[in-house]
Write an enzyme that holds these catalytic residues in place. Sequence first.
Site, PDB file in Angstrom:
ATOM      1  N   ALA A 181       0.444   0.325   1.876  1.00  0.00           N
ATOM      2  CA  ALA A 181       0.189  -0.879   1.376  1.00  0.00           C
ATOM      3  C   ALA A 181       0.199  -1.235  -0.143  1.00  0.00           C
ATOM      4  CB  ALA A 181      -1.183  -1.596   2.033  1.00  0.00           C
ATOM      5  N   GLY A 214       0.965  -5.884  -2.929  1.00  0.00           N
ATOM      6  CA  GLY A 214       0.804  -5.012  -1.824  1.00  0.00           C
ATOM      7  C   GLY A 214      -0.525  -5.391  -1.171  1.00  0.00           C
ATOM      8  N   CYS A 215      -0.775  -4.710  -0.169  1.00  0.00           N
ATOM      9  CA  CYS A 215      -2.040  -5.204   0.472  1.00  0.00           C
ATOM     10  C   CYS A 215      -3.137  -4.759  -0.355  1.00  0.00           C
ATOM     11  CB  CYS A 215      -2.077  -4.670   1.736  1.00  0.00           C
ATOM     12  SG  CYS A 215      -3.408  -5.191   2.691  1.00  0.00           S
ATOM     13  N   GLN A 216      -3.008  -3.486  -1.129  1.00  0.00           N
ATOM     14  CA  GLN A 216      -3.992  -2.926  -1.889  1.00  0.00           C
ATOM     15  C   GLN A 216      -3.805  -2.774  -3.411  1.00  0.00           C
ATOM     16  OE1 GLN A 216      -5.287   0.865  -0.136  1.00  0.00           O
ATOM     17  NE2 GLN A 216      -5.211   0.068   1.830  1.00  0.00           N
TER      18      GLN A 216
END
Lengths: 404, 140
Positions: free
Chosen positions: B118, B50-52
């Site tokens: 994210a 995920g982005c985070q």
Amino acid sequence: MFDTIKIRKDFPILSREVNGEPLVYLDNAATSQTPRQVIDCIVDYYSNYNANIHRGVHTLSQEATDKYEAARQTIQKHFNAQKAHEIIFTSGTTHGINLVANGFSSLLKKRDEIIVSALEHHSNIVPWQMLCEHTGAVLKVIPMNQDGELVMSEFDKLLSQNTKLVFVNHISNALGTINPIEVIIEKAHQVDAAVLVDGAQACPHIKPDVQALDVDFYVASAHKMCGPTGVGILYGKEKWLNLLPPYQGGGEMIAEVTFEKTTYADLPHKFEAGTPNICGGIAFGAAIDYMNTIGFDAIANYEHELLEYATEKLLAIDGLKIYGTSKHKTSVISFNLEGIHPYDVGTILDKMGIAVRTGHHCAQPIMDYFKIPGTVRASFAFYNTKNEIDKLAEGVKKAKMMLS
Amino acid sequence: MTIQEIQNEIIDEFSMFDDWEERYQYMIDLGKTLPLIDAQYKTEDYIIKGCQSKVWVHADLENDKVVFTADSDAIITKGIIAILIRVFSNQHPKDIIEANTDFIDEIGLKEHLSPTRANGLVSMIKQLKMYAVAYQTQLS
């Protein structure tokens, strides 16, 4: 006395609720909120004089053109550019950077060097990597230290006769560090390198004087300074803008077209192909007028007060670490709670109506440097209050209690 | 139990909570207590970025049923993973392929599965279904 009660009335969104709680908006470094004055300007445009510009002879088109060009002059005056045509309207900071990077592809040769800083946003790194791949130029990086400051002695070592372009943000989006761009510009000019400064994070807080800075290119976005999304500016010295080839082909950027040859239009239209974001440009002018009415000195003083207050409040929380501890920073606090993922903290804060940013803030190299997956970032604007910072501190304490 | 029965059971459990704090504390506790994946699978090969937050997923076929294990570096994400595994693990591939995740809306966790989040969970659910498709092909 800075009158936040009065100022907050200008921002309709600040009175809404999120998850049943009054909104505490602390994600200003991502995008700022929009005052009624700017919203009214947008409504006025579409209600009264929406038309395509620079072409029509009819009244609406004339009115829209006049307002659009007046906005350009407002922006010119704000940045103290010498000429209005040194202000190019873009879709935002990233567009401006790509425009310059693309222009330099015809000016660079193999082994020329581009210097960027370790504090850059992704969008500040990728266009230069692409440019280097394309031209054979070499990318060099000014490193940072534990406080999140650029190591200027290393910059001195990187500079040489091969340096053609230096690229740095005025203020780091992830950490809030204010970079010494005056020194960078002066030193770069000693080896005849051009300097492009990303002012996206600086312009909401300070009023840059591009002539005093002697900067070659400066880019900014409207949506970080009370304006709408999808519009920004590139300032470029006239001599540089004349040297760079057009970026995109299309209407507005041409003087004459035959199938044999096209002559390009003069500045600024050479870089403004196609129908621009007319309403956005006009509203950007209104946003700058609004911020100047409040005054950038007053804004800077008040935001500094908020930064100091928030730093003290947050550091009082056991196990909280702040990243970016330079003495020269704007109202941004990037932090983590020991052993807790920033995503979890952000999720709990959102439940309490508090909007912060979590993650790597499009600045992965900085996160790699600190060996963390990301941070929680609270960024303050002039319409935020100490009461909201108290709520943030309470929220962080609650998140800590729930998550540890 | 079928996937639908487990989902109904979870909806019942969540209906006891009065507010978001109780819901989230429950997920956080789930995230804290469960060992969800064997350490050997917590590698780049099994990661969903995920982005985070990061998510790791592994699947095995046991007695014609898919057994999932998974983990995350963020604890709330991990709590939601625990719920998803409870629903999808130990089920026939065909049932996993046909199942939906509407129950997530009903237990008030919808925002975690929206594309703007994210956290890798949307990709994780896709990945669970892909595993199920792969095993279904193997079985037929």
